[in-house]
Design an enzyme around this catalytic site. Structure first.
Site, short mmCIF file in Angstrom:
data_model
loop_
_atom_site.label_atom_id
_atom_site.label_comp_id
_atom_site.label_asym_id
_atom_site.label_seq_id
_atom_site.Cartn_x
_atom_site.Cartn_y
_atom_site.Cartn_z
N HIS A 13 1.41 -1.02 0.01
CA HIS A 13 -0.12 -0.27 -0.12
C HIS A 13 0.48 1.50 0.37
CE1 HIS A 13 -2.18 2.95 2.21
NE2 HIS A 13 -3.14 2.87 1.40
N GLU A 26 2.03 1.76 -3.04
CA GLU A 26 1.45 2.71 -3.93
C GLU A 26 1.23 4.17 -4.00
OE1 GLU A 26 -3.05 3.85 -3.31
OE2 GLU A 26 -2.56 1.73 -2.72
N HIS A 27 0.73 3.94 -2.50
CA HIS A 27 1.09 5.85 -2.55
C HIS A 27 2.48 6.13 -3.23
CE1 HIS A 27 -2.16 7.16 0.58
NE2 HIS A 27 -2.10 6.11 0.53
N GLU A 75 -4.54 8.03 7.93
CA GLU A 75 -5.29 7.35 7.44
C GLU A 75 -4.78 5.91 8.03
OE1 GLU A 75 -5.48 4.28 2.79
OE2 GLU A 75 -4.54 6.43 2.69
#
Length: 428
Positions: free
Chosen positions: A67, A70-71, A142
């Site tokens: 993840h 991905e960012h 997040e």
């Protein structure tokens, strides 16, 4: 380029594999103005232990690295990929699941330019210690947001009890502590291992001409140099035996009403290829028969105020795992659990009692699938890669049409077992 015609629907699917291994799937939609593209790598949150490309020994990477990667791919040395998409009228996004990471855009114009942006930013990583450290604070916020989300906590709490040994139970974003350990070198190691074109696919659906679009993609890839493809060596985690599934947990959070999640874990291996898609659809039809809002069970429990409109159910097949979930808010959590588990434990008889509803439930599923075929996003996002042998939404329609009640009974008998259930309850 291989053409698969679906004459009854008036649809065609074009597929090919480029010289570098990238799988390309093109679906022209006559009369559509929008085009949707998604580029996916077979790499997700559960792939946290593997042998990095060029090395010999396995490495355990911090949770949440897929993840995090991905960012970071959107950010380059002198620009952000989102800005480039905006210049050509496209909206872009990305997401990470348990087993995949996808990058996507939707546009009504400048398809070639946007395809180039997608291919270029995904295939050109740029990480530094400074930019990685900056991102830790953003992703940490997040993670904390999801820590305060009761629905998210209920879902991962249920999974954690079904899979306490496997990385499946770990939040896709990781934890604040785990992402703090991620370095730029870690990101490059993960990228170089899993982002080779041979481990990726590109699906483009909408207003396009297949030959022309393929020529653009081929030209983009021809201008880049990639290392030879190598087998990816994932290190499988120890599987939780049925005896170690956590049967029940109760938590107290800031909620107005109790929230209950019942999980069911399958242990048998899901069949490969299209047979796996048929198995998944059969289980989903079984759950429709038992629990959809026109079933006898739903109406009885709704009238008794055991369930309400928040009630839902789901079945998922991931690489190496498959599980079902029943969840909802209820003022009667004990009755919610006892009533629904009783239905599950009496599954074969319950299915037989609902047999007269099979044709209706099957037609509803076919109707939803036909409706999804009118969505460029649904067609692109439901391409399963290697999970079900590269099948598409069009293949699923044929699978559903061929489904029999006996198929549903056989699949449910294979999947359902009372010893593989768990209950996760959140109380005010």
């Amino acid at each position: 380029m291989n053409k698969q015609a679906h004459d009854r629907l008036g649809e065609n699917v074009y597929q090919t594999t480029l010289a570098n291994g990238l799988k390309v799937i093109l679906v022209p939609k006559v009369g559509f103005h929008k085009t949707f593209a998604v580029m996916t790598t077979d790499y997700g949150s559960t792939d946290n232990e593997f042998v990095p490309r060029g090395q010999q020994k396995p490495v355990r990477f911090p949770d949440g690295i897929a993840h995090f990667l991905e960012h970071k791919l959107f950010e380059k040395k002198d620009h952000d990929a989102f800005d480039l998409f905006g210049q050509y009228g496209a909206s872009a996004n990305a997401f990470t699941s348990f087993t995949q990471t996808s990058y996507l855009f939707a546009t009504t114009s400048h398809l070639r330019e946007n395809l180039d942006i997608l291919l270029d930013f995904v295939q050109d990583p740029y990480f530094t210690a400074q930019t990685v450290n900056k991102e830790k604070g953003i992703i940490g916020q997040e993670i904390q947001m999801y820590d305060d989300d009761p629905g998210w906590q209920s879902y991962f709490g249920m999974i954690g009890q079904l899979y306490p040994r496997e990385p499946l139970h770990i939040d896709i974003a990781g934890t604040v502590d785990s992402i703090d350990k991620i370095t730029a070198d870690d990101l490059y190691a993960a990228y170089n291992t899993f982002y080779h074109p041979s481990n990726m696919s590109l699906v483009v659906v909408g207003q396009l001409e297949p030959e022309e679009t393929l020529s653009w993609i081929t030209a983009n890839q021809a201008g880049k140099t990639f290392a030879p493809a190598e087998p990816i060596q994932r290190i499988p985690s120890a599987q939780t035996p049925a005896t170690e599934i956590v049967p029940t947990t109760t938590r107290h959070l800031t909620v107005n009403r109790p929230k209950v999640s019942i999980g069911l874990r399958g242990y048998d291996q899901v069949p490969a290829g299209k047979a796996g898609l048929a198995y998944s659809d059969a289980i989903s039809l079984a759950m429709d028969l038992l629990f959809n809002d026109s079933s006898d069970n739903y109406l009885r429990l709704y009238d008794a105020n055991v369930i309400d409109d928040s009630f839902g159910y789901d079945f998922q097949v991931q690489r190496g795992a498959h599980f079902g979930q029943l969840a909802g808010d209820t003022d009667q959590p004990e009755s919610f659990v006892s009533e629904l588990t009783a239905i599950l434990n009496d599954g074969p008889a319950q299915l037989l009692a609902a047999r007269e509803q099979f044709d209706l439930v099957k037609r509803e599923a076919i109707g939803r699938t036909i409706g999804a075929i009118n969505s460029v996003e649904a067609i692109a996002n439901q391409y399963d890669g290697s999970l079900f042998g590269g099948t598409t939404l069009f293949d699923e329609l044929a699978v559903l049409e061929a489904m029999t009640f006996a198929d549903v009974q056989a699949a449910w008998a294979q999947f359902s077992d009372a010893s593989r259930q768990t209950v996760y309850t959140i109380l005010p």
